[in-house]
Design a protein around this motif. Structure first.
Motif, mmCIF file in Angstrom:
data_model
loop_
_atom_site.group_PDB
_atom_site.id
_atom_site.type_symbol
_atom_site.label_atom_id
_atom_site.label_comp_id
_atom_site.label_asym_id
_atom_site.label_seq_id
_atom_site.Cartn_x
_atom_site.Cartn_y
_atom_site.Cartn_z
ATOM 1 N N LYS A 122 -28.187 20.798 18.973
ATOM 2 C CA LYS A 122 -28.140 20.423 17.559
ATOM 3 C C LYS A 122 -29.399 19.665 17.162
ATOM 4 C CE LYS A 122 -25.242 17.992 14.181
ATOM 5 N NZ LYS A 122 -23.990 17.204 13.984
ATOM 6 N N TRP A 123 -29.860 18.773 18.040
ATOM 7 C CA TRP A 123 -31.073 18.000 17.764
ATOM 8 C C TRP A 123 -32.286 18.915 17.640
ATOM 9 C CZ3 TRP A 123 -35.446 17.037 20.938
ATOM 10 C CH2 TRP A 123 -36.289 16.011 20.496
ATOM 11 N N VAL A 124 -32.409 19.855 18.551
ATOM 12 C CA VAL A 124 -33.526 20.804 18.490
ATOM 13 C C VAL A 124 -33.385 21.690 17.254
ATOM 14 C CG1 VAL A 124 -34.613 22.789 19.628
ATOM 15 C CG2 VAL A 124 -33.906 20.806 20.980
ATOM 16 N N GLY A 125 -32.158 22.189 17.001
ATOM 17 C CA GLY A 125 -31.932 23.079 15.873
ATOM 18 C C GLY A 125 -32.159 22.427 14.520
ATOM 19 N N GLY A 126 -32.127 21.110 14.466
ATOM 20 C CA GLY A 126 -32.438 20.410 13.229
ATOM 21 C C GLY A 126 -33.926 20.357 12.932
ATOM 22 N N ARG A 127 -34.730 20.815 13.885
ATOM 23 C CA ARG A 127 -36.191 20.743 13.736
ATOM 24 C C ARG A 127 -36.875 22.102 13.810
ATOM 25 N NH1 ARG A 127 -33.875 16.456 15.466
ATOM 26 N NH2 ARG A 127 -34.736 14.370 15.091
ATOM 27 N N VAL A 128 -36.277 23.035 14.553
ATOM 28 C CA VAL A 128 -36.844 24.377 14.670
ATOM 29 C C VAL A 128 -35.701 25.388 14.657
ATOM 30 C CG1 VAL A 128 -38.839 23.611 16.018
ATOM 31 C CG2 VAL A 128 -36.764 24.336 17.203
ATOM 32 N N LYS A 129 -36.036 26.659 14.450
ATOM 33 C CA LYS A 129 -35.040 27.719 14.468
ATOM 34 C C LYS A 129 -34.692 28.088 15.909
ATOM 35 C CE LYS A 129 -34.168 32.476 13.025
ATOM 36 N NZ LYS A 129 -34.739 33.682 12.341
ATOM 37 N N ILE A 130 -33.406 28.071 16.245
ATOM 38 C CA ILE A 130 -32.947 28.506 17.562
ATOM 39 C C ILE A 130 -32.948 30.035 17.581
ATOM 40 C CG2 ILE A 130 -31.079 28.458 19.251
ATOM 41 C CD1 ILE A 130 -32.338 25.749 18.837
ATOM 42 N N ALA A 131 -33.654 30.625 18.531
ATOM 43 C CA ALA A 131 -33.778 32.079 18.580
ATOM 44 C C ALA A 131 -32.561 32.743 19.196
ATOM 45 C CB ALA A 131 -35.031 32.469 19.367
ATOM 46 N N HIS A 138 -19.651 27.138 32.412
ATOM 47 C CA HIS A 138 -19.491 25.809 31.794
ATOM 48 C C HIS A 138 -20.830 25.203 31.395
ATOM 49 C CE1 HIS A 138 -15.311 26.002 33.041
ATOM 50 N NE2 HIS A 138 -15.702 26.238 34.279
ATOM 51 N N ALA A 139 -21.787 26.069 31.080
ATOM 52 C CA ALA A 139 -23.112 25.614 30.665
ATOM 53 C C ALA A 139 -23.583 26.471 29.490
ATOM 54 C CB ALA A 139 -24.098 25.709 31.820
ATOM 55 N N THR A 140 -24.548 25.958 28.753
ATOM 56 C CA THR A 140 -25.126 26.671 27.613
ATOM 57 C C THR A 140 -26.636 26.715 27.763
ATOM 58 O OG1 THR A 140 -23.348 26.026 26.099
ATOM 59 C CG2 THR A 140 -25.444 26.651 25.101
ATOM 60 N N VAL A 141 -27.218 27.880 27.487
ATOM 61 C CA VAL A 141 -28.667 28.032 27.452
ATOM 62 C C VAL A 141 -29.052 28.452 26.033
ATOM 63 C CG1 VAL A 141 -28.525 30.429 28.288
ATOM 64 C CG2 VAL A 141 -30.687 29.170 28.467
ATOM 65 N N PHE A 142 -30.108 27.849 25.506
ATOM 66 C CA PHE A 142 -30.635 28.267 24.214
ATOM 67 C C PHE A 142 -32.147 28.311 24.299
ATOM 68 C CE2 PHE A 142 -30.396 23.638 23.885
ATOM 69 C CZ PHE A 142 -31.603 23.289 23.285
ATOM 70 N N TRP A 143 -32.747 29.035 23.378
ATOM 71 C CA TRP A 143 -34.209 29.168 23.431
ATOM 72 C C TRP A 143 -34.780 29.222 22.017
ATOM 73 C CZ3 TRP A 143 -30.641 32.680 25.104
ATOM 74 C CH2 TRP A 143 -30.587 33.932 24.475
ATOM 75 N N PHE A 144 -36.041 28.861 21.936
ATOM 76 C CA PHE A 144 -36.740 28.841 20.659
ATOM 77 C C PHE A 144 -38.227 29.004 20.916
ATOM 78 C CE2 PHE A 144 -36.509 24.518 22.208
ATOM 79 C CZ PHE A 144 -37.745 23.948 21.903
ATOM 80 N N ASP A 145 -38.969 29.329 19.861
ATOM 81 C CA ASP A 145 -40.417 29.458 19.962
ATOM 82 C C ASP A 145 -41.055 28.104 19.694
ATOM 83 O OD1 ASP A 145 -40.107 32.174 20.401
ATOM 84 O OD2 ASP A 145 -40.314 32.684 18.270
ATOM 85 N N SER A 146 -41.954 27.719 20.562
ATOM 86 C CA SER A 146 -42.574 26.399 20.429
ATOM 87 C C SER A 146 -43.327 26.261 19.111
ATOM 88 C CB SER A 146 -43.549 26.149 21.584
ATOM 89 O OG SER A 146 -44.274 24.954 21.356
ATOM 90 N N PRO A 147 -43.061 25.179 18.369
ATOM 91 C CA PRO A 147 -43.797 24.940 17.126
ATOM 92 C C PRO A 147 -45.090 24.169 17.349
ATOM 93 C CG PRO A 147 -42.104 23.288 17.369
ATOM 94 C CD PRO A 147 -42.001 24.175 18.586
ATOM 95 N N GLY A 148 -45.422 23.907 18.619
ATOM 96 C CA GLY A 148 -46.541 23.025 18.922
ATOM 97 C C GLY A 148 -46.030 21.626 19.233
ATOM 98 N N PRO A 149 -46.921 20.732 19.635
ATOM 99 C CA PRO A 149 -46.471 19.417 20.114
ATOM 100 C C PRO A 149 -46.083 18.418 19.038
ATOM 101 C CG PRO A 149 -48.862 19.581 20.229
ATOM 102 C CD PRO A 149 -48.369 20.943 19.808
ATOM 103 N N GLU A 150 -46.443 18.660 17.775
ATOM 104 C CA GLU A 150 -46.311 17.609 16.775
ATOM 105 C C GLU A 150 -44.865 17.319 16.379
ATOM 106 O OE1 GLU A 150 -48.265 20.261 16.424
ATOM 107 O OE2 GLU A 150 -50.255 19.392 16.735
ATOM 108 N N ILE A 151 -44.052 18.350 16.183
ATOM 109 C CA ILE A 151 -42.705 18.160 15.632
ATOM 110 C C ILE A 151 -41.837 17.273 16.512
ATOM 111 C CG2 ILE A 151 -40.531 19.364 15.139
ATOM 112 C CD1 ILE A 151 -42.105 21.587 13.877
ATOM 113 N N PHE A 152 -41.975 17.411 17.824
ATOM 114 C CA PHE A 152 -41.131 16.647 18.744
ATOM 115 C C PHE A 152 -41.853 15.439 19.358
ATOM 116 C CE2 PHE A 152 -39.257 20.927 18.864
ATOM 117 C CZ PHE A 152 -37.926 20.622 18.613
#
Length: 336
Positions: A122-131, A138-152
Motif C-alpha cells: 500500500k505504501w509503495v502503491g501510494g507513490r507509484v503504479k503497481i504493475a 502465505h506470501a505476496t509478491v508485487f512489482w513495479f517499474d522504478s521511478p528513479g531514486p527521488e520519490i522514495f
C-alpha cells in the motif's frame, strides 16, 4: 521466510517478468538462497545479505554475496527485495532498490503476510503504479517499474539517535531505546572489567560503551552477526574508545569458533529466531564464551529469567553466580 523466497520468483516462472538476459545483473536485497526458475542463471544475481548466517548459506550455495552492495546508482537491470519484519527497514530497502537500478527497471518485492507485506504494498502503491501482484505460500509478491531514486528518497532517512549519542536504524535490535536487560547488566559493570574484553552480540554498541566508561579494558572486541549493527557500533564507539583498541568481528557465534583469548566477555545474547523463542541460540553463545575465555576468565551476561541456561553454564564454567534477578531478567557471572 521460506514461503516468501518461493513466492518471490513466481513472476519469473509465470512469465509475467522476463528472466535476466545473458550478461544482465539483478541486485537482490536481503537475499536468501532462492529456488531459481528455468532460464534464470544464478550468476545474474548480486546478493546483499547483512545477517551472517544467511550470508554464509548464500556463499555455500555458490551465490555472489556481500554484506552491503557498494554500487553506483543505476547500475543494475532489476532488483529483487525480500521484505522482513521491520517497516522502516523495508521502506529503506525499496528506496535503495530504486536507486540501484536503471530508470524504468523492474523492482520485485515479496514478503510473508504475517510480517506486513500488505502495508508495504500500500505504501509503495501510494507513490507509484503497481504493475502486478501474485500470492502463494502465505506470501505476496508485487512489482513495479522504478521511478528513479527521488520519490522514495525520504525512506532512507531512518537513522535514529539514542541518548543523544548512539546512531541506530530500523532492523537493529532495540533501535529506539537501550534494551532493558542490557541496562540491568550495565549496572554490574565496573573497574573489574579489564584486560582483553569482548562483547558477544554487541548490537549497536550500548554495552560496549558502558564497558569503556565503567571498566578498564586494554582491548575491546565486538562480535555481531548483523552487519549494519556492527558498523553502527564501530561509529558509535570510536569517539569514546581513546587508547583502547577496538576490533570489529562480523561473526555467527553459533557456528564460527572464536579463539581462546579473552579475560572478560559481556553479553545479552539473542533468544529469538523469527517470532519464536529459541534458547539454543543463547546456549550456543554460552558455549562460545566458555571456549573464548582464558582460564580464570569471566562471563557477565543477562538473559530472560525463564530461559533454561543453567545446564549450559554448568558445563562450560566452574563457578556460576546469579548476581540479580528482577523484572523478568537475570544477571549471571560465571568463571571459566
Amino acid at each position: 521466510m521460506s514461503g516468501a523466497i518461493d513466492t518471490l520468483f513466481l513472476p519469473f516462472a509465470s512469465g509475467d517478468i522476463d528472466p535476466p538476459d545473458e550478461g544482465a545483473r539483478f541486485a537482490f536485497l536481503n537475499a536468501a538462497v532462492p529456488p531459481l526458475p528455468g532460464g534464470f542463471a544464478s550468476s545474474a544475481l548480486a546478493c546483499e545479505q547483512g545477517f551472517r548466517p544467511a550470508f554464509l548459506a548464500l556463499q555455500r550455495a555458490g551465490f555472489d554475496t556481500v554484506p552491503e552492495l557498494d554500487a553506483a546508482e543505476g547500475v543494475f537491470d532489476a532488483c529483487l527485495v525480500l521484505a522482513g519484519r521491520h517497516k522502516g527497514e523495508n521502506q529503506a530497502l525499496v528506496a535503495r532498490a530504486c536507486a540501484l537500478v536503471k530508470p524504468g527497471a523492474s523492482i520485485v518485492v515479496c514478503g510473508e503476510k504475517t510480517v506486513g507485506i500488505q502495508p508495504l504494498r500500500k505504501w509503495v502503491g501510494g507513490r507509484v503504479k503497481i504493475a502486478g501482484s501474485l500470492a502463494k505460500h502465505h506470501a505476496t509478491v508485487f512489482w513495479f517499474d522504478s521511478p528513479g531514486p527521488e520519490i522514495f528518497a525520504g525512506a532512507l532517512e531512518t537513522t535514529a539517535l539514542v541518548a543523544d549519542r548512539f546512531e541506530t536504524a530500523p532492523g537493529m535490535f532495540s533501535h529506539t531505546v537501550p534494551d532493558a536487560g542490557s541496562v540491568m547488566l550495565a549496572a554490574h559493570l565496573d573497574h573489574r572489567i579489564k584486560g582483553a574484553v569482548a562483547d558477544f552480540g554487541c548490537g549497536w554498541g550500548y554495552l560496549s560503551a558502558e564497558v569503556l566508561e565503567k571498566g578498564n579494558p586494554g582491548s575491546l572486541a565486538l562480535f555481531e552477526a548483523h552487519h549494519p549493527s556492527l558498523k553502527a557500533a564501530e561509529r558509535n564507539l570510536a569517539p569514546m574508545a581513546g587508547e583502547v583498541k577496538l576490533a570489529a568481528n562480523w561473526c555467527d557465534l553459533t557456528s564460527e569458533p572464536v579463539a581462546r583469548q579473552f579475560d572478560w566477555i559481556v553479553m545479552n545474547p539473542p533468544f529469538h529466531a523469527g517470532r519464536a523463542s529459541e534458547p539454543d541460540i543463547g546456549k550456543a553463545f554460552i558455549a562460545a564464551a566458555s571456549k573464548a575465555l582464558v582460564p580464570g576468565g569471566r562471563l557477565l551476561m543477562v538473559a530472560n529469567r525463564k530461559l533454561p541456561y543453567e545446564q549450559a553454564l554448568a558445563q562450560g564454567f566452574r563457578r556460576v553466580e546469579e548476581k540479580e534477578v528482577r523484572d523478568g531478567f537475570k544477571v549471571v557471572e560465571a568463571m571459566r
